[in-house]
Design an enzyme around this catalytic site. Structure first.
Site, PDB file in Angstrom:
ATOM      1  N   HIS A 149       5.802   4.478  12.725  1.00 43.38           N
ATOM      2  CA  HIS A 149       5.875   4.540  11.073  1.00 43.38           C
ATOM      3  C   HIS A 149       6.833   5.562  10.873  1.00 43.38           C
ATOM      4  O   HIS A 149       6.666   6.720  11.036  1.00 43.38           O
ATOM      5  CB  HIS A 149       4.448   4.633  10.613  1.00 43.38           C
TER       6      HIS A 149
ATOM      7  N   ASN B 244       9.606   4.249   2.823  1.00 47.20           N
ATOM      8  CA  ASN B 244       9.550   3.866   4.145  1.00 47.20           C
ATOM      9  C   ASN B 244      10.869   3.549   4.517  1.00 47.20           C
ATOM     10  O   ASN B 244      12.058   2.935   3.625  1.00 47.20           O
ATOM     11  CB  ASN B 244       8.486   3.013   4.487  1.00 47.20           C
TER      12      ASN B 244
ATOM     13  N   HIS C  58       9.997   7.189   7.693  1.00 50.98           N
ATOM     14  CA  HIS C  58      10.438   7.286   6.242  1.00 50.98           C
ATOM     15  C   HIS C  58      11.878   7.761   6.506  1.00 50.98           C
ATOM     16  O   HIS C  58      12.330   8.337   7.675  1.00 50.98           O
ATOM     17  CB  HIS C  58       9.763   8.321   5.693  1.00 50.98           C
TER      18      HIS C  58
ATOM     19  N   CYS D 192       4.523   9.656   0.150  1.00 45.60           N
ATOM     20  CA  CYS D 192       3.297  10.156   0.039  1.00 45.60           C
ATOM     21  C   CYS D 192       2.980  11.106  -1.174  1.00 45.60           C
ATOM     22  O   CYS D 192       3.923  11.900  -1.305  1.00 45.60           O
ATOM     23  CB  CYS D 192       2.761  10.662   1.385  1.00 45.60           C
TER      24      CYS D 192
ATOM     25  N   ARG E   6       0.969  -1.230   0.119  1.00 49.88           N
ATOM     26  CA  ARG E   6      -0.054  -0.277   0.040  1.00 49.88           C
ATOM     27  C   ARG E   6       0.886   1.302  -0.032  1.00 49.88           C
ATOM     28  O   ARG E   6       1.121   1.971  -0.847  1.00 49.88           O
ATOM     29  CB  ARG E   6      -0.815   0.088   1.318  1.00 49.88           C
ATOM     30  N   ASP E   7       1.292   1.611   1.178  1.00 45.93           N
ATOM     31  CA  ASP E   7       2.189   2.864   1.167  1.00 45.93           C
ATOM     32  C   ASP E   7       3.623   2.649   0.283  1.00 45.93           C
ATOM     33  O   ASP E   7       3.958   3.692  -0.198  1.00 45.93           O
ATOM     34  CB  ASP E   7       2.751   3.073   2.643  1.00 45.93           C
TER      35      ASP E   7
END
Length: 299
Positions: free
Chosen positions: A205, A247, A207, A238, A13-14
């Site tokens: 989370h 990430n 990055h 994003c 997903r991300d």
């Protein structure tokens, strides 16, 4: 006993949502299957957001329809509003992760709402998720810095976490969406969230946009956070955050943790192989350090 650190794999997903390459639905399903074979037991499989805003997630319905439900993996769906929540429920997501936002500028561009409006949306949507008997988590985006407005004021993230707790969320993730955090502010923000919302589990989370990703993972673990998001190969970013890059790479995180004696349940050698496969299907290199250097000691 060895302390267990759970990895939430966010690559499907991300990781893919901002990648220049477009994977087919079948390639996404193969990616998910390969990650499951590595021992991943929780992963973001897709997001139910506007396909116009995030076109690379437009096939999330098909992805959830195609995942193997017998592997023991919890497939997480991201949602930001009632429409997304209802689509995730219809797709039989194993968990729904609702996005809150700590920054006004980013919130307006990403979700079309302010931080408080995002919390109000969660409060309105949470009963729908609870009625469907699906686990509900929340991630607070730009918890360490907004690309348009700068640093996040003390108390904002804690206040959002408190509202998530009242909405019945069992886990809150604090996300460094644009990679501006440092280990010291990570500890401070975790302490803040625990003060405001003592009854939720915490997830972190990060990055690696500015090279502090692994250091921030270390800081979170030192602060007794036991669940870390990571993306195979270090892909991601994003679409609504200028200059946002990938990430922390799952294999890099797993290597660091297992060298330190933590248990993750993830097979590192298989994970490196998945990262290598990922490069081939994406058609470009990925940031992963382990893919380039290999593990140590070598097999």
């Amino acid at each position: 006993m060895t302390r267990r650190i759970d990895i939430v794999e966010v690559g499907p997903r991300d990781g893919l949502q901002n990648d220049p390459s477009d994977l087919t639905t079948s390639q996404k399903l193969e990616f998910i299957e390969r990650l499951a074979e590595c021992g991943v037991r929780r992963m973001e499989a897709g997001s139910f957001v506007s396909p116009k805003a995030v076109p690379k997630m437009a096939d999330s319905d098909a992805v959830f329809a195609g995942v193997d439900r017998k592997t023991g993996v919890r497939h997480i769906a991201l949602a930001m509003n009632e429409t997304g929540v209802r689509r995730a429920i219809e797709a039989e997501a194993d968990e729904i992760n609702f996005v809150l936002v700590a920054g006004e500028g980013f919130g307006r561009r990403n979700q079309g709402m302010s931080p408080q409006e995002s919390a109000d949306k969660l409060a309105a949507c949470a009963p729908i998720v609870h009625e469907a008997n699906i686990p509900l988590s929340a991630t607070i985006a730009v918890a360490f810095g907004d690309p348009f407005d700068g640093d996040i004021r003390d108390g904002v993230v804690g206040g959002l976490a408190a509202q998530a707790q009242r909405a019945g969320v069992s886990e809150v993730g604090i996300a460094d969406t644009i990679g501006v955090a440092d280990p010291w502010v990570v500890r401070t923000r975790i302490e803040e969230v625990r003060m405001y919302a003592p009854d939720v589990y915490l997830r972190a989370h990060f990055h690696d946009t500015r090279g502090t990703g692994l250091a921030n993972v270390f800081a979170a673990i030192e602060a007794e956070v036991d669940t870390i998001d990571a993306s195979c190969g270090g892909i991601g970013g994003c679409p609504f955050a200028p200059g946002a890059t990938g990430n922390v790479a799952t294999e890099d995180v797993v290597y660091m943790l297992e060298r330190a004696g933590f248990e993750t349940g993830v097979d590192l050698s298989k994970l490196i192989s998945v990262s290598k496969w990922l490069e081939s299907v994406l058609g470009h290199s990925v940031p992963s350090a382990l893919l380039k250097a290999g593990s140590f000691p070598s097999a």
